[in-house]
Design a protein around this motif. Structure first.
Motif, PDB file in Angstrom:
ATOM      1  N   THR A 145       0.833  -1.204   0.000  1.00  0.00           N
ATOM      2  CA  THR A 145       0.000   0.000   0.000  1.00  0.00           C
ATOM      3  C   THR A 145       0.867   1.253   0.000  1.00  0.00           C
ATOM      4  O   THR A 145       0.660   2.175  -0.794  1.00  0.00           O
ATOM      5  CB  THR A 145      -0.904   0.006   1.256  1.00  0.00           C
ATOM      6  N   LYS A 165       2.874   1.681  -3.297  1.00  0.00           N
ATOM      7  CA  LYS A 165       2.033   2.089  -4.429  1.00  0.00           C
ATOM      8  C   LYS A 165       1.722   3.576  -4.357  1.00  0.00           C
ATOM      9  O   LYS A 165       1.684   4.258  -5.373  1.00  0.00           O
ATOM     10  CB  LYS A 165       0.733   1.272  -4.446  1.00  0.00           C
ATOM     11  N   ALA A 166       1.497   4.061  -3.138  1.00  0.00           N
ATOM     12  CA  ALA A 166       1.210   5.490  -2.990  1.00  0.00           C
ATOM     13  C   ALA A 166       2.440   6.340  -3.314  1.00  0.00           C
ATOM     14  O   ALA A 166       2.330   7.407  -3.908  1.00  0.00           O
ATOM     15  CB  ALA A 166       0.724   5.782  -1.571  1.00  0.00           C
ATOM     16  N   HIS A 173      -3.232  15.066  -5.328  1.00  0.00           N
ATOM     17  CA  HIS A 173      -2.767  15.829  -4.160  1.00  0.00           C
ATOM     18  C   HIS A 173      -3.784  16.896  -3.753  1.00  0.00           C
ATOM     19  O   HIS A 173      -3.536  18.100  -3.888  1.00  0.00           O
ATOM     20  CB  HIS A 173      -1.417  16.487  -4.452  1.00  0.00           C
ATOM     21  N   TRP A 194      -4.580   5.661  -8.927  1.00  0.00           N
ATOM     22  CA  TRP A 194      -3.595   4.579  -8.777  1.00  0.00           C
ATOM     23  C   TRP A 194      -3.336   4.230  -7.322  1.00  0.00           C
ATOM     24  O   TRP A 194      -2.763   3.202  -7.021  1.00  0.00           O
ATOM     25  CB  TRP A 194      -2.282   4.987  -9.458  1.00  0.00           C
ATOM     26  N   SER A 195      -3.720   5.100  -6.421  1.00  0.00           N
ATOM     27  CA  SER A 195      -3.582   4.831  -4.990  1.00  0.00           C
ATOM     28  C   SER A 195      -4.526   5.784  -4.290  1.00  0.00           C
ATOM     29  O   SER A 195      -5.119   6.641  -4.937  1.00  0.00           O
ATOM     30  CB  SER A 195      -2.137   5.042  -4.536  1.00  0.00           C
ATOM     31  N   PRO A 196      -4.705   5.659  -2.967  1.00  0.00           N
ATOM     32  CA  PRO A 196      -5.618   6.585  -2.296  1.00  0.00           C
ATOM     33  C   PRO A 196      -5.157   8.021  -2.520  1.00  0.00           C
ATOM     34  O   PRO A 196      -3.953   8.281  -2.588  1.00  0.00           O
ATOM     35  CB  PRO A 196      -5.488   6.219  -0.813  1.00  0.00           C
ATOM     36  N   GLU A 247      -4.197  -1.573   2.657  1.00  0.00           N
ATOM     37  CA  GLU A 247      -5.449  -1.675   1.912  1.00  0.00           C
ATOM     38  C   GLU A 247      -5.910  -3.128   1.799  1.00  0.00           C
ATOM     39  O   GLU A 247      -5.108  -4.021   1.531  1.00  0.00           O
ATOM     40  CB  GLU A 247      -5.254  -1.150   0.481  1.00  0.00           C
TER      41      GLU A 247
END
Lengths: 151, 774
Positions: free
Chosen positions: A138, A141-142, B167, B416-418, B617
């Motif tokens: 996680t 990836k961020a 962002h 692609w991500s939170p 996640e």
């Protein structure tokens, strides 16, 4: 019987992982979430080491010589910066993956041995190890788009 | 009709009432000196923008200026009542130091300019940064909990589909992120299950880290009116401070800060062990009971007492109060959201209601409160770390839906991500990868943790800082471009309170000088940037707020926050309306989940979930494998101590919070004479047991130090449990001589956040105190 071999591998792998987590926490203290979470994961690995210890003793007569060194192979030491963080988490991911599959093999051995105590430890620690992997995935990836494309 | 002094008596006269009856009306009014209601030229409908309660009011206009307010008797939220900040706060609109022209930095100084010059600089810098791969990653947008729905939606569209950056966040991250996270984790999506009307029906109230007497004075009045009426509800307060709520409570648990999870684990253990849970509800409507029961079993009252620093018998009494209630209403706020294990603790309150089957019925309700008036809209519209309409960023079908609505390619929307949370946005700015930061209606130079670091980031050479505000705040003083904004009463739009009630707020007067509505500023930027949809048409084609509202209505259709049955016309004149409001529920919806069917279906949910310890996640496959199918999740974790606990060098624990009379960094309330007079300066609360050995007496000036900074403030020896230090967080330096960096509570606070909600843990630092001669 080679159970002791795998117990030794895992015992060493978890100890190395705790060290690596602490090194990464120190190197990336400015990443507050990484700092706090890997600090806690290091303690989790310490616990894994403690929980493995009685089984290392129990199956000690079959113990091999010093198992392969993992620390040096998978973790080159902490780096700095955004890309450095990604690379360090990447290294940790490989180390945890190694531990994860080793726990799985040890679970298989516990089943074959009918060792319920060992099986219980494997079940608990394997789940925590899987969560460590999920967290690293996680977080990486961020971080990856900013580190690889923007910075 | 004049209202009594609401500074001395913040909650006003009691209007007691019994269970199941209507809360009596009481209309509060405050007008400018010498004015009567008969003198008022006209009234414009609105609601409060200085807290999250959503108290409906009419704004009095006299000679083109705002001249007072009057509560709206017809409204479901307040039945005419207003709190101190509503009654007096409007005066800030007329303050002589409002920003009336844009400012740009020239030769190190901010100088007045015209809109074309100011916007030209923003657009030039934007174009330069956007050019080339990864240009989106140079941008950050940090907004507020005080803009209107239409403004958040426009900002979300321009950021997520115009620039295409993840962002984007708001100061809602500081106040309400944990509410959203806990609702998603337990019920599948955001959305408050309960209603303020549950106060009218409940037989027990539990306030979890929620000093309602200060944060929502009118809601607290409603609770007090039930307490003074027949068949009054029992009251439980969990708070390390002896707040008015704690003094009123039948059981007060002054837990050691950061131990909420241990307390809740212990309470749930008692509920289960005593058989006070609803077995058939749990079986039919939840998943995860066995794991929960196993986890909480390790927390008998004696262990809880030791961890939390309370008496075991009080833990038992609290469990009896909760377990014996027939209609339990819980409210949760910052004592949980800004503390150690925030999301896990808030989820445990959800679990309490799930175990007892007390969700969605009159009096049986749950409110994960918001700290800010329009926080809910930021979450719905996706100008923060969410996608518009409570859509799931990890669900490609949800992203495709959004792309169809906006008529853009799905891949422009960053999923692609939170989405990047506020603290990470500031970290990227610190590292130099974000080079453009647009701050609207918030003041991070005073409100974020560890201010010395935040000031360094905001003042950084490589960062182009745009600040959009009413006044030259501490943050605006560091900006490259300052845009003068209109506010409440000077622009039209809608916003939604903590119990899903949508209100319309009408423009009553013109903004001062050249100040513009935030919506107009965002739309102007979008036009100048020439953001287009896939057919080459303008991405943000709107001119008026009502057009944006219409677009939002379509975006929300079919989602939990469904506005499809609402319009400005419907909101005009009567009471506010609770979403979802649809063709099938044209009057809105009082309570969610009445039939125990939750939003957890894998195709519908807003999130697949996260591990509550690390934030890892849950994958779509894992979520589907659990087959939640409308059942709520019972999550449980073990207690673990705070990231920073007191030790020998810093032996006390810091907690920060509000004054009843101030809001945030006092941008408005500090400019209302009555409010400012009631709480003009910072103070520190200490327990006499901690003050005595340090030689500190009431009123002494005290220096409070953490590893990150220091604050100097007069001591009040009251109000907190031993070992804890309380400092209100409102006080920056805009109203001081020079820039003293020993006044804001956040000089002391720690850079750390909850792993799930990413809400900063303002209530977890360690400090030491000493008397000072300064």
């Amino acid at each position: 019987m080679h159970v002791a071999h795998y117990l030794g591998l895992l015992h060493r792998a978890e100890a190395n992982l705790a060290d690596a987590y602490r090194e990464v926490a120190a190197a990336h203290a400015a990443e507050a979430d990484v700092f706090h979470i890997v600090g806690r994961l290091a303690v989790q690995c310490d616990t894994h080491v403690e929980r493995l210890a009685p089984f290392v003793d129990r199956y000690a007569e079959e113990a091999p010589a010093e198992p392969e060194r993992l620390h040096a192979e998978l973790f080159a030491g902490a780096r700095s910066g955004g890309l450095g963080l990604l690379r360090d988490l990447h290294d940790l991911y490989l180390m945890v993956s190694y531990a994860d599959i080793t726990w799985t093999m040890l679970g298989q051995a516990a089943a074959g041995l009918r060792d319920d105590d060992l099986a219980a430890v494997v079940t608990a620690c394997e789940a925590e190890t899987a969560t460590q992997l999920a967290w690293l995935r996680t977080r990486m990836k961020a971080a990856a788009p900013q580190a690889l494309v923007v910075a | 009709m004049a209202t009594d002094d609401r500074i001395a008596d913040p909650w006003g006269a009691r209007t007691p009432y019994g269970p199941g009856t209507d809360w009596p009306t009481r209309v509060d009014v405050h007008l400018a000196e010498g004015l009567t209601e008969a003198d008022v030229d006209r009234w414009a409908q609105s609601a409060s923008l200085l807290h999250s309660n959503g108290d409906a009011m009419d704004i009095a206009v006299k000679d083109g200026r705002i001249a007072g307010v009057r509560g709206r008797a017809v409204d479901r939220v307040n039945r005419g009542r207003l709190g101190p900040k509503d009654l007096y706060g409007w005066q800030a609109n007329n303050s002589p130091d409002r920003l009336t022209r844009p400012l740009v930095r020239d030769g190190g100084r901010l100088v007045e300019t015209d809109w074309d010059t100011a916007m030209g600089r923003i657009v030039d810098r934007s174009r330069e940064l956007l050019d080339g791969p990864g240009g989106w990653g140079r941008f950050g947008f940090y907004t507020s909990g005080q803009l209107f729905l239409e403004e958040y939606y426009a900002l979300a569209v321009l950021g997520k589909a115009g620039i295409g950056t993840p962002h984007m966040d708001g100061n809602t991250r500081l106040c309400t992120a944990t509410a959203a996270s806990s609702l998603k984790e337990s019920f599948g999506t955001d959305g408050q299950p309960g209603s303020y009307a549950d106060v009218d029906h409940c037989d027990a109230l539990a306030l979890w880290g929620h000093n309602a007497a200060a944060t929502q004075t009118v809601l607290w009045s409603r609770m007090l009116d039930r307490r003074r009426g027949t068949d009054a509800p029992a009251l439980l307060a969990v708070d390390p401070r002896t707040t008015p709520v704690a003094r009123e409570a039948d059981v007060h648990l002054a837990v050691r800060p950061g131990t909420n999870v241990a307390l809740l684990n212990g309470l749930l253990r008692e509920i289960i062990a005593k058989g006070w849970y609803d077995e058939s509800y749990v079986a039919a409507h939840t998943t995860g009971f066995e794991a929960l029961a196993r986890t909480v079993d390790a927390y008998p009252p004696e262990r809880v007492a030791e961890i939390c620093g309370v008496e075991a018998r009080d833990v038992r009494r609290a469990a009896e109060l909760l377990g014996g209630a027939q209609r339990l209403l819980s409210t949760v706020l910052q004592g949980f959201y800004q503390s150690n294990q925030a999301t896990a603790a808030a989820c445990q309150v959800n679990n309490l209601h799930l175990l007892r089957g007390m969700i969605g019925h009159p009096g049986a309700g749950l409110l994960q409160m918001n700290g800010q008036p329009t926080a809910q809209n930021n979450r719905e519209c996706g100008a923060d770390g969410d996608l518009p309409g409570f859509r799931n960023w990890a669900n490609p079908e949800h992203v495709a839906q959004l792309a169809r609505l906006l008529n853009v390619e799905p891949r422009i929307i960053p999923t692609w991500s939170p989405p990047t949370h506020a603290m990470q946005i500031f970290r990227y700015a610190e590292q130099g990868s974000i080079r453009f930061l647009w701050v609207s209606a918030t003041n991070p130079a005073v409100s974020l943790p560890e201010l010395a670091r935040i000031r360094r980031i905001l003042a950084g050479e490589g960062l182009f800082l745009v600040v959009q505000d009413l006044f030259l705040t501490e943050t605006a003083a560091l900006a490259d471009v300052v845009l003068p904004a209109a506010t409440w009463g000077e622009k039209t739009g809608t916003f939604t309170n903590a119990d899903r009630t949508v209100h319309l707020s009408e423009r009553a007067v013109d903004p001062p000088g050249e100040a513009r509505a935030d919506l107009d500023i965002f739309l102007d930027y979008a036009r100048r940037m020439d953001f287009r949809d896939r057919d080459g048409r303008p991405l943000l084609p709107w001119r008026e707020p009502e057009e944006v509202f219409a677009a939002w209505r379509e975006c929300s259709r079919g989602r939990p926050c469904d506005y499809s049955g609402l319009s400005y016309a419907k909101l005009r004149g009567g009471s506010g309306v609770q979403w979802p409001c649809t063709d099938l529920a044209p009057d809105g919806t009082e309570r969610l989940y009445t039939y125990g069917e939750f939003n957890t279906d894998s195709d519908y949910c807003e999130s697949y979930g996260q591990d509550l310890v690390t934030g890892a996640e849950v994958t779509p496959e894992q979520h589907r494998a659990k087959q939640p199918g409308g059942r709520a999740f019972l999550h449980a974790v073990d207690y673990q101590p705070s990231a920073e606990t007191p030790g020998t060098e810093y032996p006390l624990q810091l907690t920060t919070g509000r004054s009843l009379y101030q809001f945030h960094t006092r941008t408005k309330t500090g400019r209302a004479p009555e409010l400012n007079g009631a709480a003009p300066d910072v103070w520190v609360e200490l327990h006499p047991d901690d003050a005595g050995p340090a030689g500190i007496a009431e009123g002494d000036r005290v220096r409070i130090e953490s590893p990150r900074g220091a604050v100097v403030a007069p001591a009040r020896l009251t109000g907190v449990r031993p070992g804890v230090v309380f400092i209100p967080f409102h006080y920056g330096w805009w109203d001081t001589v020079g820039e003293p960096h020993d006044r804001a509570a956040n000089e002391l606070t720690l850079t750390a956040w909850d792993p799930v909600s990413k809400q900063p843990l303002f209530k977890s630092g360690a400090v030491r105190v000493a008397r000072t001669e300064d």
